[in-house]
Design a protein around this motif. Structure first.
Motif, PDB file in Angstrom:
ATOM      1  N   ALA A 108       0.834  -1.211   0.000  1.00  0.00           N
ATOM      2  CA  ALA A 108       0.000   0.000   0.000  1.00  0.00           C
ATOM      3  C   ALA A 108       0.865   1.257   0.000  1.00  0.00           C
ATOM      4  O   ALA A 108       0.550   2.239  -0.681  1.00  0.00           O
ATOM      5  CB  ALA A 108      -0.937  -0.003   1.202  1.00  0.00           C
ATOM      6  N   ARG A 109       1.968   1.241   0.746  1.00  0.00           N
ATOM      7  CA  ARG A 109       2.886   2.392   0.749  1.00  0.00           C
ATOM      8  C   ARG A 109       3.504   2.583  -0.636  1.00  0.00           C
ATOM      9  O   ARG A 109       3.655   3.714  -1.109  1.00  0.00           O
ATOM     10  CB  ARG A 109       3.980   2.211   1.800  1.00  0.00           C
ATOM     11  CG  ARG A 109       3.524   2.480   3.213  1.00  0.00           C
ATOM     12  CD  ARG A 109       4.709   2.599   4.180  1.00  0.00           C
ATOM     13  NE  ARG A 109       5.613   1.460   4.153  1.00  0.00           N
ATOM     14  CZ  ARG A 109       5.495   0.378   4.915  1.00  0.00           C
ATOM     15  NH1 ARG A 109       4.508   0.287   5.782  1.00  0.00           N
ATOM     16  NH2 ARG A 109       6.363  -0.607   4.828  1.00  0.00           N
ATOM     17  N   THR A 110       3.830   1.485  -1.280  1.00  0.00           N
ATOM     18  CA  THR A 110       4.394   1.572  -2.628  1.00  0.00           C
ATOM     19  C   THR A 110       3.368   2.161  -3.587  1.00  0.00           C
ATOM     20  O   THR A 110       3.689   3.040  -4.390  1.00  0.00           O
ATOM     21  CB  THR A 110       4.848   0.183  -3.114  1.00  0.00           C
ATOM     22  OG1 THR A 110       5.840  -0.317  -2.219  1.00  0.00           O
ATOM     23  CG2 THR A 110       5.407   0.238  -4.516  1.00  0.00           C
ATOM     24  N   LEU A 111       2.123   1.688  -3.501  1.00  0.00           N
ATOM     25  CA  LEU A 111       1.063   2.228  -4.365  1.00  0.00           C
ATOM     26  C   LEU A 111       0.856   3.725  -4.120  1.00  0.00           C
ATOM     27  O   LEU A 111       0.663   4.492  -5.061  1.00  0.00           O
ATOM     28  CB  LEU A 111      -0.252   1.478  -4.125  1.00  0.00           C
ATOM     29  CG  LEU A 111      -0.355   0.084  -4.713  1.00  0.00           C
ATOM     30  CD1 LEU A 111      -1.627  -0.591  -4.226  1.00  0.00           C
ATOM     31  CD2 LEU A 111      -0.327   0.130  -6.225  1.00  0.00           C
ATOM     32  N   ALA A 112       0.888   4.125  -2.852  1.00  0.00           N
ATOM     33  CA  ALA A 112       0.682   5.543  -2.516  1.00  0.00           C
ATOM     34  C   ALA A 112       1.784   6.426  -3.095  1.00  0.00           C
ATOM     35  O   ALA A 112       1.557   7.603  -3.377  1.00  0.00           O
ATOM     36  CB  ALA A 112       0.612   5.713  -1.000  1.00  0.00           C
ATOM     37  N   ALA A 113       2.960   5.865  -3.295  1.00  0.00           N
ATOM     38  CA  ALA A 113       4.087   6.639  -3.813  1.00  0.00           C
ATOM     39  C   ALA A 113       4.170   6.621  -5.349  1.00  0.00           C
ATOM     40  O   ALA A 113       5.050   7.257  -5.918  1.00  0.00           O
ATOM     41  CB  ALA A 113       5.391   6.104  -3.218  1.00  0.00           C
ATOM     42  N   TRP A 114       3.284   5.906  -5.996  1.00  0.00           N
ATOM     43  CA  TRP A 114       3.336   5.823  -7.452  1.00  0.00           C
ATOM     44  C   TRP A 114       3.106   7.182  -8.093  1.00  0.00           C
ATOM     45  O   TRP A 114       2.197   7.917  -7.699  1.00  0.00           O
ATOM     46  CB  TRP A 114       2.266   4.865  -7.971  1.00  0.00           C
ATOM     47  CG  TRP A 114       2.690   3.437  -8.021  1.00  0.00           C
ATOM     48  CD1 TRP A 114       3.799   2.875  -7.480  1.00  0.00           C
ATOM     49  CD2 TRP A 114       1.970   2.382  -8.650  1.00  0.00           C
ATOM     50  NE1 TRP A 114       3.817   1.523  -7.729  1.00  0.00           N
ATOM     51  CE2 TRP A 114       2.711   1.198  -8.445  1.00  0.00           C
ATOM     52  CE3 TRP A 114       0.780   2.319  -9.344  1.00  0.00           C
ATOM     53  CZ2 TRP A 114       2.293  -0.030  -8.936  1.00  0.00           C
ATOM     54  CZ3 TRP A 114       0.359   1.098  -9.834  1.00  0.00           C
ATOM     55  CH2 TRP A 114       1.109  -0.070  -9.632  1.00  0.00           C
ATOM     56  N   PRO A 115       3.871   7.493  -9.129  1.00  0.00           N
ATOM     57  CA  PRO A 115       3.605   8.726  -9.879  1.00  0.00           C
ATOM     58  C   PRO A 115       2.391   8.542 -10.799  1.00  0.00           C
ATOM     59  O   PRO A 115       1.934   7.421 -11.033  1.00  0.00           O
ATOM     60  CB  PRO A 115       4.893   8.920 -10.697  1.00  0.00           C
ATOM     61  CG  PRO A 115       5.471   7.553 -10.833  1.00  0.00           C
ATOM     62  CD  PRO A 115       5.070   6.803  -9.595  1.00  0.00           C
ATOM     63  N   ARG A 116       1.930   9.627 -11.303  1.00  0.00           N
ATOM     64  CA  ARG A 116       0.733   9.630 -12.158  1.00  0.00           C
ATOM     65  C   ARG A 116       0.894   8.700 -13.368  1.00  0.00           C
ATOM     66  O   ARG A 116      -0.044   8.013 -13.764  1.00  0.00           O
ATOM     67  CB  ARG A 116       0.461  11.054 -12.611  1.00  0.00           C
ATOM     68  CG  ARG A 116      -0.786  11.189 -13.413  1.00  0.00           C
ATOM     69  CD  ARG A 116      -0.935  12.579 -13.920  1.00  0.00           C
ATOM     70  NE  ARG A 116      -1.257  12.436 -15.323  1.00  0.00           N
ATOM     71  CZ  ARG A 116      -1.648  13.376 -16.095  1.00  0.00           C
ATOM     72  NH1 ARG A 116      -1.727  14.584 -15.647  1.00  0.00           N
ATOM     73  NH2 ARG A 116      -1.958  13.153 -17.332  1.00  0.00           N
ATOM     74  N   GLU A 117       2.080   8.679 -13.953  1.00  0.00           N
ATOM     75  CA  GLU A 117       2.321   7.851 -15.145  1.00  0.00           C
ATOM     76  C   GLU A 117       2.067   6.377 -14.859  1.00  0.00           C
ATOM     77  O   GLU A 117       1.520   5.656 -15.686  1.00  0.00           O
ATOM     78  CB  GLU A 117       3.759   8.027 -15.650  1.00  0.00           C
ATOM     79  CG  GLU A 117       4.058   9.396 -16.195  1.00  0.00           C
ATOM     80  CD  GLU A 117       4.327  10.435 -15.105  1.00  0.00           C
ATOM     81  OE1 GLU A 117       4.609  10.051 -13.937  1.00  0.00           O
ATOM     82  OE2 GLU A 117       4.240  11.630 -15.410  1.00  0.00           O
ATOM     83  N   ARG A 118       2.474   5.933 -13.689  1.00  0.00           N
ATOM     84  CA  ARG A 118       2.257   4.527 -13.333  1.00  0.00           C
ATOM     85  C   ARG A 118       0.771   4.231 -13.169  1.00  0.00           C
ATOM     86  O   ARG A 118       0.308   3.162 -13.565  1.00  0.00           O
ATOM     87  CB  ARG A 118       2.996   4.193 -12.048  1.00  0.00           C
ATOM     88  CG  ARG A 118       3.915   3.049 -12.273  1.00  0.00           C
ATOM     89  CD  ARG A 118       4.595   2.601 -11.059  1.00  0.00           C
ATOM     90  NE  ARG A 118       5.945   2.280 -11.493  1.00  0.00           N
ATOM     91  CZ  ARG A 118       6.858   1.800 -10.730  1.00  0.00           C
ATOM     92  NH1 ARG A 118       6.632   1.607  -9.467  1.00  0.00           N
ATOM     93  NH2 ARG A 118       8.031   1.514 -11.206  1.00  0.00           N
ATOM     94  N   TRP A 119       0.035   5.151 -12.585  1.00  0.00           N
ATOM     95  CA  TRP A 119      -1.410   4.956 -12.430  1.00  0.00           C
ATOM     96  C   TRP A 119      -2.097   4.907 -13.792  1.00  0.00           C
ATOM     97  O   TRP A 119      -3.049   4.146 -13.987  1.00  0.00           O
ATOM     98  CB  TRP A 119      -2.019   6.039 -11.544  1.00  0.00           C
ATOM     99  CG  TRP A 119      -1.725   5.803 -10.092  1.00  0.00           C
ATOM    100  CD1 TRP A 119      -0.891   6.525  -9.291  1.00  0.00           C
ATOM    101  CD2 TRP A 119      -2.254   4.753  -9.275  1.00  0.00           C
ATOM    102  NE1 TRP A 119      -0.862   5.983  -8.026  1.00  0.00           N
ATOM    103  CE2 TRP A 119      -1.691   4.900  -7.986  1.00  0.00           C
ATOM    104  CE3 TRP A 119      -3.130   3.692  -9.507  1.00  0.00           C
ATOM    105  CZ2 TRP A 119      -1.982   4.033  -6.938  1.00  0.00           C
ATOM    106  CZ3 TRP A 119      -3.421   2.837  -8.469  1.00  0.00           C
ATOM    107  CH2 TRP A 119      -2.852   3.011  -7.198  1.00  0.00           C
TER     108      TRP A 119
END
Length: 164
Positions: A12-23
């Protein structure tokens, strides 16, 4: 060889740190997966394919879970600028994706199942197993996503070799 950690909090911490491009990649991957699995199995209604057996109540949630998890796994392969890191994981995501196709597909439209079991066998034996196959496929994809997310900062990527 040690097994990667499976911490939902770390993931979840990794997902929260994702940049917009990854999303954006995750969303595009989820949409592509939904279409690649849903159109030929006719879970997503379309004029190109038809089912002999109606879509079951669990087909759409299984397809949605598959799409979201597959999009997440796909997005973990996007290199974050400045980190030079990528991660490694087994083939769980691929296995989960293939199983989901068999799970949500029409039991008597699958040529392999028909060849092995015949029409009555497909309806009697394969159709009742399909929800279990769907659950296994979602679990495999979830495990692949957890492994990829939990190891996202542990494997440095090699620098690309210069073109000759």
């Amino acid at each position: 060889m040690s097994t990667p950690s499976r911490s939902p909090r770390r993931a979840a911490r990794t997902l929260a740190a994702w940049p917009r491009e990854r999303w954006l990649v995750a969303a595009a991957g989820a949409a592509a997966t939904a279409l690649l699995v849903g159109v030929p199995t006719d879970v997503v209604p379309n004029p190109f394919f038809a089912r002999s057996v109606p879509v079951q109540w669990w087909n759409l949630p299984a397809l949605a879970a598959t799409a979201v998890l597959a999009g997440t796994v796909l997005a973990t392969y996007v290199r974050t600028p400045g980190t030079g890191r990528t991660t490694t994981a087994g083939r769980l995501g691929s296995a989960g994706g293939v199983l989901s196709f068999f799970a949500v597909g029409c039991p008597v439209c699958n040529k392999l199942v028909l060849l092995l079991l015949g029409t009555s066998g497909a309806l009697t034996y394969w159709a009742p197993l399909q929800p279990l196959v769907a659950a296994v496929s979602v679990l495999l994809l979830a495990e692949a996503a957890l492994r990829r997310l939990n190891t996202s900062d542990s494997c440095p990527a090699r620098a690309p070799s210069p073109a000759a």
